[in-house]
Design a protein around this motif. Sequence first.
Motif, mmCIF file in Angstrom:
data_model
loop_
_atom_site.group_PDB
_atom_site.id
_atom_site.type_symbol
_atom_site.label_atom_id
_atom_site.label_comp_id
_atom_site.label_asym_id
_atom_site.label_seq_id
_atom_site.Cartn_x
_atom_site.Cartn_y
_atom_site.Cartn_z
ATOM 1 N N TYR A 180 11.633 8.657 4.214
ATOM 2 C CA TYR A 180 11.125 7.298 4.076
ATOM 3 C C TYR A 180 12.431 6.205 4.457
ATOM 4 C CZ TYR A 180 6.640 9.067 2.660
ATOM 5 O OH TYR A 180 5.434 9.726 2.416
ATOM 6 N N PRO A 181 12.216 5.289 5.237
ATOM 7 C CA PRO A 181 13.415 4.215 5.385
ATOM 8 C C PRO A 181 13.626 3.454 4.104
ATOM 9 C CG PRO A 181 11.371 3.664 6.726
ATOM 10 C CD PRO A 181 11.175 5.247 6.304
ATOM 11 N N GLY A 215 19.915 8.890 -0.675
ATOM 12 C CA GLY A 215 19.285 7.618 -1.627
ATOM 13 C C GLY A 215 17.821 7.357 -1.149
ATOM 14 N N ARG A 216 17.538 8.108 0.050
ATOM 15 C CA ARG A 216 16.135 8.097 0.546
ATOM 16 C C ARG A 216 15.191 9.215 -0.194
ATOM 17 N NH1 ARG A 216 16.355 6.651 7.008
ATOM 18 N NH2 ARG A 216 18.227 5.306 6.838
ATOM 19 N N THR A 217 14.098 9.028 0.220
ATOM 20 C CA THR A 217 13.029 9.921 -0.341
ATOM 21 C C THR A 217 12.421 10.914 0.876
ATOM 22 O OG1 THR A 217 12.261 8.112 -2.265
ATOM 23 C CG2 THR A 217 10.872 9.861 -1.805
ATOM 24 N N ARG A 271 10.642 0.335 -5.724
ATOM 25 C CA ARG A 271 10.224 1.773 -5.887
ATOM 26 C C ARG A 271 9.078 1.950 -4.816
ATOM 27 N NH1 ARG A 271 12.295 5.301 -9.417
ATOM 28 N NH2 ARG A 271 13.648 4.602 -10.947
ATOM 29 N N ALA A 272 8.058 1.215 -4.790
ATOM 30 C CA ALA A 272 6.839 1.503 -4.049
ATOM 31 C C ALA A 272 7.265 1.561 -2.579
ATOM 32 C CB ALA A 272 5.676 0.535 -4.296
ATOM 33 N N PRO A 322 0.960 -1.272 -0.184
ATOM 34 C CA PRO A 322 -0.020 0.041 0.009
ATOM 35 C C PRO A 322 0.766 1.286 -0.022
ATOM 36 C CG PRO A 322 -0.107 -1.119 2.026
ATOM 37 C CD PRO A 322 0.586 -1.992 1.028
ATOM 38 N N GLY A 323 2.036 1.286 0.271
ATOM 39 C CA GLY A 323 2.819 2.399 0.590
ATOM 40 C C GLY A 323 4.183 2.030 1.091
ATOM 41 N N PRO A 324 4.764 2.950 1.320
ATOM 42 C CA PRO A 324 6.275 2.809 2.266
ATOM 43 C C PRO A 324 6.031 2.771 3.659
ATOM 44 C CG PRO A 324 5.952 5.097 1.384
ATOM 45 C CD PRO A 324 4.900 4.647 0.775
ATOM 46 N N SER A 325 7.133 2.507 4.518
ATOM 47 C CA SER A 325 7.048 2.412 5.614
ATOM 48 C C SER A 325 6.761 3.893 6.380
ATOM 49 C CB SER A 325 8.219 1.731 6.349
ATOM 50 O OG SER A 325 8.293 0.566 6.154
#
Length: 529
Positions: free
Chosen positions: A278-279, A133-135, A419-420, A118-121
């Motif tokens: 996001y981790p 490298g994180r978002t 990616r998700a 459903p999405g990232p942590s």
Amino acid sequence: MTDGETGGALGAARDDRRGGDPFEDALALANHTRAAATGPARRPEPGPATPSAGGPPPAASGAAPTANGGHDPDAATGHPSGPSGPADDGRPPSSAPRRRPPATPWQRARDLAAQAVPGPSAPVATPLAAALGRTLAVPLTALTDLPSFDTSAMDGWAVSGPGPWRVDRPAGTDAAGILAGQAPAEALQDGRAIAIATGARLPSGATAVLRSEHGDVRELPGGGRQLHAPRPVPPGQDIRPRGQECRRGDHLLPAGALVTPAVLGLAAAAGYDELTAYPPPRAEVFVLGDELLDHGLPQAGRIRDALGPMLGPWLQALGVVAAAPRHLADDADTLYTALAESTADVVITTGGTAAGPVDHVHPTLRRLGAEVLVDGVAVRPGHPMLLARLAPRRHLVGLPGNPLAAVSGLCTLAEPLLRALAARRPPAPCRTPLTAPVHGHPHDTRLVPVAYRDDERYGLTAEPLHFHGPAMLRGIAAADALAVVPPGGAQRGTELELLELPWSAGWSAGGPADRAALGDPFGPAGGAA
């Protein structure tokens, strides 16, 4: 353990002449479901144990449903999958060949992988040193003006008003003038100048900076020195005014931006010590196969492991925290234990995704109660790849054992899933014309390594590279991207979708001497995908 796969235009033509699928035929032979003396290979007729492709499969005890509406072929045999697996249901094994579910179309498989989570942590506060490298989870806004004070853009003299200027040294400054990091205490009076270094804070009253190479300092008869300029100095010359780049509170980057080295520099300049991001996903790689060597030359029927050295860095280039790949023997209990004990967000296996005598991935997934989301993809190379959900927010990507087929699986299933999990935006669609025609599979998508080239007619183009067989890495090592070739192939000048690799081959724009030094990927083809 290497999954078998027939590919390329030649293999595709053979498929059409025979009227069967070589992959399914190979599975049947590997499982001893057809005697060698039965003559030419042909598809089995649908029966109780082999549902037709056009109708729903019959219910079977222990069968694992898939996202494609079929059942895992191994589940219908009733054989136990391991020491603690499901018990035999008492039915005799079918003598008919078992059939895999219909292969998932390539684009559909990518969509399923991207939608598997459903999405990232939840985002966390991350020190700058660990944020690469994180978002970004929240927009980046300036915590200060940049620059935060009027700054000299050049080495020279800070001057006040029109020249010439008397050169002096206000109290609290260095003998060489105002250096970076100093805060001049006195205002610069009209008609005065003081030496200043690049990046130093301008004293109040300064109207411009005269570059050192443009100024001429002369001694005065009565003592002191005077600065002259060859031409008038306009106000603001070579000054970086406060807030020139941004003002406090300005929006610098949106949420979802990738933290690159440049973003780290901007964040530090804007006053940040940490970022809310996001981790990264955590991945484990299990390389399966008793035939693999981790050093030295191939010998005695054993081959070097090419995937272990490749997968870890590839995943890191996608922003994934990946442990060193682990080599596992061809043993069902060993694989079961490794998967059961793993806490990674994504487990990636290599080989073992077919249904041969030592291909343990499917039985182990059933033993673990995993949900198979994608079981086979209509793509060449890489047909026998799979995606399964081990637990909520934990997945397995099963890659074929052939190296280029594994790359295909990475780009088809692993990359969208990761990616998700990392909250990375998918890349913008990229379509580029081909420099040469590419053969296609009659029914499946093909992924072909290409390198960027400049063409007088088409501009930036994609040149198909040779050595693109399922077991080959020579072409992909020189590639910038993978071209998505539709069934039937594509002609020169056709614009195809490209899957760019997370790095550049670098040498690909070089001349013939460069290609000769590395082994010409444009030479005679060594195999077909």
